[in-house]
Design a protein around this motif. Structure first.
Motif, short mmCIF file in Angstrom:
data_model
loop_
_atom_site.label_atom_id
_atom_site.label_comp_id
_atom_site.label_asym_id
_atom_site.label_seq_id
_atom_site.Cartn_x
_atom_site.Cartn_y
_atom_site.Cartn_z
N GLU A 99 -13.59 -55.42 -11.89
CA GLU A 99 -12.94 -55.08 -13.22
C GLU A 99 -13.37 -53.43 -13.27
N THR A 100 -14.62 -53.06 -12.59
CA THR A 100 -14.90 -51.59 -12.57
C THR A 100 -13.86 -50.55 -11.67
N LEU A 101 -13.64 -51.36 -10.49
CA LEU A 101 -12.62 -50.79 -9.68
C LEU A 101 -11.32 -50.56 -10.33
N ALA A 102 -10.70 -51.66 -11.13
CA ALA A 102 -9.31 -51.63 -11.91
C ALA A 102 -9.52 -50.56 -12.83
N ALA A 103 -10.64 -50.55 -13.76
CA ALA A 103 -10.77 -49.57 -14.80
C ALA A 103 -11.08 -48.21 -14.28
N LEU A 104 -11.55 -47.86 -13.24
CA LEU A 104 -11.35 -46.53 -12.68
C LEU A 104 -10.19 -46.01 -12.04
N THR A 105 -9.06 -47.19 -11.42
CA THR A 105 -7.95 -46.67 -11.12
C THR A 105 -7.25 -46.55 -12.38
N ALA A 106 -7.20 -47.30 -13.24
CA ALA A 106 -6.27 -47.13 -14.44
C ALA A 106 -6.70 -45.80 -15.20
N LEU A 209 -28.29 -40.45 -6.95
CA LEU A 209 -28.31 -41.52 -7.95
C LEU A 209 -28.52 -43.09 -7.45
N VAL A 210 -29.07 -44.02 -8.04
CA VAL A 210 -29.35 -45.19 -7.44
C VAL A 210 -29.16 -46.23 -8.83
N LEU A 211 -28.23 -47.16 -8.51
CA LEU A 211 -27.81 -48.24 -9.55
C LEU A 211 -27.85 -49.57 -9.27
N ASP A 212 -28.35 -50.19 -10.04
CA ASP A 212 -28.72 -51.61 -9.99
C ASP A 212 -27.44 -52.41 -9.91
N ARG A 213 -26.46 -52.06 -10.88
CA ARG A 213 -25.22 -52.95 -11.40
C ARG A 213 -24.10 -52.20 -11.07
N PHE A 214 -23.05 -52.85 -10.27
CA PHE A 214 -21.96 -52.04 -10.03
C PHE A 214 -21.13 -51.62 -11.36
N ALA A 215 -21.21 -52.51 -12.24
CA ALA A 215 -20.54 -52.30 -13.69
C ALA A 215 -21.06 -50.88 -14.25
N ASP A 216 -22.21 -50.38 -13.79
CA ASP A 216 -22.76 -49.30 -14.54
C ASP A 216 -22.43 -48.07 -13.93
N LEU A 217 -21.43 -48.19 -12.99
CA LEU A 217 -21.13 -47.02 -12.02
C LEU A 217 -20.19 -45.92 -13.11
N PRO A 218 -19.42 -46.17 -13.79
CA PRO A 218 -18.68 -45.11 -14.76
C PRO A 218 -19.75 -44.05 -15.66
N ALA A 219 -20.67 -44.99 -16.08
CA ALA A 219 -21.92 -44.16 -16.89
C ALA A 219 -22.56 -43.40 -16.12
N GLY A 220 -22.92 -43.97 -14.75
CA GLY A 220 -23.71 -43.37 -13.62
C GLY A 220 -23.28 -42.21 -13.28
N LEU A 221 -21.76 -42.27 -13.23
CA LEU A 221 -20.95 -40.95 -12.66
C LEU A 221 -21.26 -39.87 -13.66
N GLU A 222 -20.97 -40.20 -15.01
CA GLU A 222 -21.21 -39.23 -15.81
C GLU A 222 -22.54 -38.40 -15.87
N ARG A 223 -23.65 -39.28 -15.49
CA ARG A 223 -24.95 -38.91 -15.29
C ARG A 223 -25.09 -37.92 -14.18
#
Length: 229
Positions: A99-106, A209-223
């Protein structure tokens, strides 16, 4: 609102897929073929990340039969690679990856893959998991004369995606020291996922940056973007 990074390069094992069960299953077939005892998944998890040749070397050393030289490695490696390619059991995606990769691509982000797993196995896995259409460039451990932790492995993927490696809008996402070193060599920031195969405390990898959940990647990239500008 567009993400601050236009191009992202991902690792595969320990980042997108939990491949340790696959590797353990296939590696034990190879060990049995050469009359060696099996390894546990916990043992194999400590061996992931340096490519298949190093994996079989470590596996044979762990079972008390170190492979003496490259001549000894080659038949073992061929058996392992063929067995892995022919393996029909599905790999396991980490939660939120598709879901996260698809959202990034979109959203217009260009995605690339940089892994030390052999390219033919990587492409088969991506196809089986339905991820292949999302990646504009794929580099396996045998695609180039170099592989991670060499930064040129990552740089090549960026170039295939049409990205300037010097651009502040590119980043790497991985899980271990090879990913961090390769990203540093390519001159881009790096996110580490905490659930993979780091072989050391993830906080000691030196990621931005270290993340625990892949779904948090978009928000993490903002930070992340706010800290590397």
């Amino acid at each position: 609102m567009p993400l601050p990074f236009a191009t992202l390069v991902f690792d595969l094992d320990g980042t997108l897929i939990d491949s340790a069960p696959d590797m353990t299953r296939v590696l034990n077939r190879t060990l049995a073929h050469f009359d060696r005892p099996p390894l546990t998944e916990a043992q194999v998890r400590t061996m992931v990340g340096d490519g298949s040749a190093m994996l079989v070397r470590q596996a044979f050393a762990a079972t008390g039969a170190p492979l003496a030289d490259e001549t000894a490695v080659q038949p073992v490696l061929r058996h392992y690679l063929d067995a892995y390619f022919d393996d029909e059991q599905p790999s396991t995606l980490y939660p939120g990856v598709t879901e996260t990769l698809a959202a990034l691509t979109a959203s217009g982000v260009r995605l690339g893959l940089c892994t030390n797993k052999p390219e033919r196995i990587t492409r088969k896995l991506l196809n089986a998991l339905g991820l292949a259409p999302l990646f504009g460039a794929v580099a396996g451990g045998d695609t180039l004369p170099v592989k991670k932790p060499d930064g040129r492995h990552v740089t090549w993927v960026l170039e295939q995606l049409g990205a300037d490696p010097a651009s502040p809008r590119a980043a790497m996402v991985g899980d271990n020291g090879n990913d961090v070193k390769a990203a540093r060599g390519a001159g881009i920031p790096v996110v580490a996922m905490s659930y993979g195969y780091p072989r050391m405390p993830v906080a000691d990898l030196g990621a931005d940056l270290v993340l625990d959940r892949f779904a948090d990647l978009p928000a993490g990239l903002e930070r992340l973007a706010a800290t590397v500008r």
